[in-house]
Motif scaffolding. Sequence first.
Motif, PDB file in Angstrom:
ATOM      1  N   GLY A   1       8.087 -28.880 104.072  1.00  0.00           N
ATOM      2  CA  GLY A   1       8.567 -27.770 104.699  1.00  0.00           C
ATOM      3  C   GLY A   1       9.211 -26.679 103.675  1.00  0.00           C
ATOM      4  N   VAL A   2       9.774 -25.661 104.383  1.00  0.00           N
ATOM      5  CA  VAL A   2      10.017 -24.489 103.616  1.00  0.00           C
ATOM      6  C   VAL A   2      11.537 -24.241 104.005  1.00  0.00           C
ATOM      7  CG1 VAL A   2       9.744 -22.041 102.803  1.00  0.00           C
ATOM      8  CG2 VAL A   2       7.750 -23.483 103.472  1.00  0.00           C
ATOM      9  N   ASP A   3      12.288 -24.036 102.448  1.00  0.00           N
ATOM     10  CA  ASP A   3      13.730 -23.782 102.626  1.00  0.00           C
ATOM     11  C   ASP A   3      14.345 -24.799 103.925  1.00  0.00           C
ATOM     12  OD1 ASP A   3      16.092 -22.512 102.122  1.00  0.00           O
ATOM     13  OD2 ASP A   3      15.688 -20.741 103.866  1.00  0.00           O
ATOM     14  N   GLU A   4      14.114 -26.267 103.405  1.00  0.00           N
ATOM     15  CA  GLU A   4      14.926 -27.019 104.475  1.00  0.00           C
ATOM     16  C   GLU A   4      16.333 -27.486 104.011  1.00  0.00           C
ATOM     17  OE1 GLU A   4      13.511 -27.976 107.114  1.00  0.00           O
ATOM     18  OE2 GLU A   4      11.440 -27.161 106.535  1.00  0.00           O
ATOM     19  N   SER A   5      17.098 -27.767 105.060  1.00  0.00           N
ATOM     20  CA  SER A   5      18.343 -27.899 104.828  1.00  0.00           C
ATOM     21  C   SER A   5      19.019 -29.545 105.690  1.00  0.00           C
ATOM     22  CB  SER A   5      19.483 -26.914 105.378  1.00  0.00           C
ATOM     23  OG  SER A   5      20.607 -27.094 105.045  1.00  0.00           O
ATOM     24  N   ILE A   6      18.882 -30.378 104.802  1.00  0.00           N
ATOM     25  CA  ILE A   6      19.058 -31.907 105.271  1.00  0.00           C
ATOM     26  C   ILE A   6      20.520 -32.252 105.263  1.00  0.00           C
ATOM     27  CG2 ILE A   6      18.609 -34.215 105.002  1.00  0.00           C
ATOM     28  CD1 ILE A   6      16.120 -33.538 103.424  1.00  0.00           C
ATOM     29  N   ARG A   7      20.906 -32.919 106.452  1.00  0.00           N
ATOM     30  CA  ARG A   7      22.228 -33.513 106.746  1.00  0.00           C
ATOM     31  C   ARG A   7      22.093 -34.869 106.942  1.00  0.00           C
ATOM     32  NH1 ARG A   7      26.650 -31.083 110.858  1.00  0.00           N
ATOM     33  NH2 ARG A   7      28.525 -32.220 110.164  1.00  0.00           N
TER      34      ARG A   7
ATOM     35  N   GLY B   1      12.334 -28.937 100.253  1.00  0.00           N
ATOM     36  CA  GLY B   1      11.039 -28.564 100.746  1.00  0.00           C
ATOM     37  C   GLY B   1       9.877 -28.694  99.638  1.00  0.00           C
ATOM     38  N   GLY B   2       8.894 -28.224 100.237  1.00  0.00           N
ATOM     39  CA  GLY B   2       7.429 -28.637  99.511  1.00  0.00           C
ATOM     40  C   GLY B   2       6.651 -29.489 100.179  1.00  0.00           C
ATOM     41  N   ASP B   3       5.733 -29.973  99.656  1.00  0.00           N
ATOM     42  CA  ASP B   3       4.976 -30.940 100.321  1.00  0.00           C
ATOM     43  C   ASP B   3       5.104 -32.352 100.041  1.00  0.00           C
ATOM     44  OD1 ASP B   3       2.581 -31.865 101.854  1.00  0.00           O
ATOM     45  OD2 ASP B   3       1.146 -31.614 100.330  1.00  0.00           O
ATOM     46  N   LYS B   4       5.593 -33.283 100.951  1.00  0.00           N
ATOM     47  CA  LYS B   4       5.764 -34.465 100.610  1.00  0.00           C
ATOM     48  C   LYS B   4       6.674 -34.762  99.647  1.00  0.00           C
ATOM     49  CE  LYS B   4       1.497 -36.156 102.953  1.00  0.00           C
ATOM     50  NZ  LYS B   4       0.363 -36.908 102.751  1.00  0.00           N
ATOM     51  N   GLN B   5       7.665 -33.934  99.554  1.00  0.00           N
ATOM     52  CA  GLN B   5       8.896 -34.045  98.243  1.00  0.00           C
ATOM     53  C   GLN B   5       9.884 -35.171  98.756  1.00  0.00           C
ATOM     54  OE1 GLN B   5       8.547 -32.391  95.372  1.00  0.00           O
ATOM     55  NE2 GLN B   5       6.341 -32.406  96.272  1.00  0.00           N
ATOM     56  N   PRO B   6      10.328 -35.659  97.677  1.00  0.00           N
ATOM     57  CA  PRO B   6      11.523 -36.608  98.100  1.00  0.00           C
ATOM     58  C   PRO B   6      12.712 -35.867  97.992  1.00  0.00           C
ATOM     59  CG  PRO B   6      10.776 -36.485  95.527  1.00  0.00           C
ATOM     60  CD  PRO B   6       9.961 -35.916  96.236  1.00  0.00           C
ATOM     61  N   TRP B   7      13.740 -36.696  98.861  1.00  0.00           N
ATOM     62  CA  TRP B   7      15.104 -36.023  98.998  1.00  0.00           C
ATOM     63  C   TRP B   7      15.914 -37.324  98.851  1.00  0.00           C
ATOM     64  CZ3 TRP B   7      18.183 -37.916 102.959  1.00  0.00           C
ATOM     65  CH2 TRP B   7      17.383 -38.498 104.047  1.00  0.00           C
ATOM     66  N   HIS B   8      17.363 -36.978  98.559  1.00  0.00           N
ATOM     67  CA  HIS B   8      18.247 -38.067  98.245  1.00  0.00           C
ATOM     68  C   HIS B   8      19.653 -37.784  98.596  1.00  0.00           C
ATOM     69  CE1 HIS B   8      15.362 -40.667  96.343  1.00  0.00           C
ATOM     70  NE2 HIS B   8      14.921 -39.561  95.634  1.00  0.00           N
ATOM     71  N   VAL B   9      20.518 -38.484  99.402  1.00  0.00           N
ATOM     72  CA  VAL B   9      21.796 -37.944  99.744  1.00  0.00           C
ATOM     73  C   VAL B   9      22.577 -39.435  99.784  1.00  0.00           C
ATOM     74  CG1 VAL B   9      23.387 -37.032 101.666  1.00  0.00           C
ATOM     75  CG2 VAL B   9      20.838 -36.335 101.189  1.00  0.00           C
ATOM     76  N   THR B  10      23.704 -39.283  99.213  1.00  0.00           N
ATOM     77  CA  THR B  10      24.560 -40.190  99.505  1.00  0.00           C
ATOM     78  C   THR B  10      25.938 -40.293 100.551  1.00  0.00           C
ATOM     79  OG1 THR B  10      24.395 -41.007  96.884  1.00  0.00           O
ATOM     80  CG2 THR B  10      26.488 -41.708  98.179  1.00  0.00           C
TER      81      THR B  10
ATOM     82  N   GLY C   1      17.339 -28.174 109.946  1.00  0.00           N
ATOM     83  CA  GLY C   1      17.066 -27.187 110.911  1.00  0.00           C
ATOM     84  C   GLY C   1      17.749 -25.725 110.401  1.00  0.00           C
ATOM     85  N   GLY C   2      17.772 -24.976 111.210  1.00  0.00           N
ATOM     86  CA  GLY C   2      18.448 -23.370 110.682  1.00  0.00           C
ATOM     87  C   GLY C   2      17.491 -22.632 110.832  1.00  0.00           C
TER      88      GLY C   2
ATOM     89  N   LEU D   1      30.624 -42.198 111.869  1.00  0.00           N
ATOM     90  CA  LEU D   1      31.369 -42.976 110.724  1.00  0.00           C
ATOM     91  C   LEU D   1      31.328 -42.345 109.270  1.00  0.00           C
ATOM     92  CD1 LEU D   1      30.052 -46.619 111.486  1.00  0.00           C
ATOM     93  CD2 LEU D   1      32.019 -45.395 112.651  1.00  0.00           C
ATOM     94  N   GLY D   2      30.488 -41.409 109.185  1.00  0.00           N
ATOM     95  CA  GLY D   2      30.416 -40.854 107.940  1.00  0.00           C
ATOM     96  C   GLY D   2      29.206 -39.745 107.894  1.00  0.00           C
ATOM     97  N   THR D   3      29.482 -38.490 107.153  1.00  0.00           N
ATOM     98  CA  THR D   3      28.781 -37.370 107.331  1.00  0.00           C
ATOM     99  C   THR D   3      28.318 -36.811 105.803  1.00  0.00           C
ATOM    100  OG1 THR D   3      29.371 -36.805 109.463  1.00  0.00           O
ATOM    101  CG2 THR D   3      28.259 -34.983 108.104  1.00  0.00           C
ATOM    102  N   SER D   4      27.328 -36.443 105.345  1.00  0.00           N
ATOM    103  CA  SER D   4      27.205 -35.900 103.946  1.00  0.00           C
ATOM    104  C   SER D   4      27.323 -34.532 104.106  1.00  0.00           C
ATOM    105  CB  SER D   4      25.397 -35.918 103.560  1.00  0.00           C
ATOM    106  OG  SER D   4      24.713 -35.129 104.716  1.00  0.00           O
ATOM    107  N   PRO D   5      27.746 -34.104 102.795  1.00  0.00           N
ATOM    108  CA  PRO D   5      28.332 -32.652 102.742  1.00  0.00           C
ATOM    109  C   PRO D   5      27.144 -31.762 103.011  1.00  0.00           C
ATOM    110  CG  PRO D   5      28.801 -34.072 100.617  1.00  0.00           C
ATOM    111  CD  PRO D   5      27.895 -34.715 101.497  1.00  0.00           C
ATOM    112  N   CYS D   6      27.337 -30.849 103.559  1.00  0.00           N
ATOM    113  CA  CYS D   6      26.548 -29.785 104.308  1.00  0.00           C
ATOM    114  C   CYS D   6      26.128 -28.864 103.167  1.00  0.00           C
ATOM    115  CB  CYS D   6      26.792 -29.121 105.609  1.00  0.00           C
ATOM    116  SG  CYS D   6      25.575 -28.381 106.205  1.00  0.00           S
ATOM    117  N   CYS D   7      25.028 -28.677 102.761  1.00  0.00           N
ATOM    118  CA  CYS D   7      23.755 -29.430 103.051  1.00  0.00           C
ATOM    119  C   CYS D   7      22.831 -29.691 101.962  1.00  0.00           C
ATOM    120  CB  CYS D   7      22.878 -28.992 104.338  1.00  0.00           C
ATOM    121  SG  CYS D   7      23.658 -28.901 105.836  1.00  0.00           S
ATOM    122  N   THR D   8      22.016 -30.587 101.916  1.00  0.00           N
ATOM    123  CA  THR D   8      21.130 -30.497 100.933  1.00  0.00           C
ATOM    124  C   THR D   8      19.797 -29.843 100.945  1.00  0.00           C
ATOM    125  OG1 THR D   8      21.917 -33.098 100.538  1.00  0.00           O
ATOM    126  CG2 THR D   8      19.813 -32.438  99.457  1.00  0.00           C
ATOM    127  N   SER D   9      19.394 -29.108 100.012  1.00  0.00           N
ATOM    128  CA  SER D   9      18.403 -28.338 100.090  1.00  0.00           C
ATOM    129  C   SER D   9      17.237 -29.121  99.616  1.00  0.00           C
ATOM    130  CB  SER D   9      18.510 -27.174  98.885  1.00  0.00           C
ATOM    131  OG  SER D   9      19.534 -26.284  99.392  1.00  0.00           O
TER     132      SER D   9
END
Length: 279
Positions: A207-213, A235-244, A262-263, A225-233
Amino acid sequence: MNIQLPFRLLAAATVAGLMLTACSGSGGSTRTSGSSPAASAPTAPEPTGTAPTPTPKGTSSTTKAPSATPSPSGTPPLGSWSLQPVWPFTTLAQAQVWERAYRSGGHQPWHLDPARTALSFTRDYLDFTGIDRITSRAVSGRHARIGVAPTGSEGGTAAVIHLVRFGGGQNAPWEVVGTDDTTFSLTTPAYGTLARSPLETGGQISGVDESIRVQVRQPSSTAPLGTSPCCTSAGGDKQPWHVTVPFNGARDPVLTVVASTGGHVSDVERFTITAVRTH
């Protein structure tokens, strides 16, 4: 979360004679109903809307078929490694309590409709109140895959929810077990594994300019029970993302990890879930 069904686990389930109608849904591939919490009547509210006539918008991926002969019921048991009971029931005993209430007085008939169950899951459990449309519906035996989407024609399918009948007979309710993922996946932690805080989560996204929560939820709690800080940027084609994600207060046997983005058009445009165990 594309649920994978390894040969060795399904073969073990077959030899042991585990059947969907005899499982508790609370443990992993080696756990039984002995560790299940006491049965109680389900507290899920009536869905806030009704499922409209499906209007398919393209095709969705499906989970891979088992590579070995399944159990005699045709489905691995809920509570095995490959199928965790996510929502609305945490044990088979809870599902059976509802079945008796339905037979005696027609209590909460929406549990018999996979589309209404899917919408209730997104709106009432995940708190994605903007997800209120059905885009696809595929029912095959004891499995159902329901595409859901946000309000308005601009948004495409947000997720394809995988449901399985919890128990036997024509009145067995539908239970969410995961999602079938395409352009947004949640592969860490692995499905059905033990979860500890802080929880490392991740996957791939296109995707483009994604914002992951990311949130960690359990059926017995209204708040995450827990929520990640908003938000993790991302994007791209099949790009990895990581959140603790740190979390606390877990008491249910199965927790839901949900990642959303979203957004552009709506707050939640795509989401993916996986299920992890607490013991």
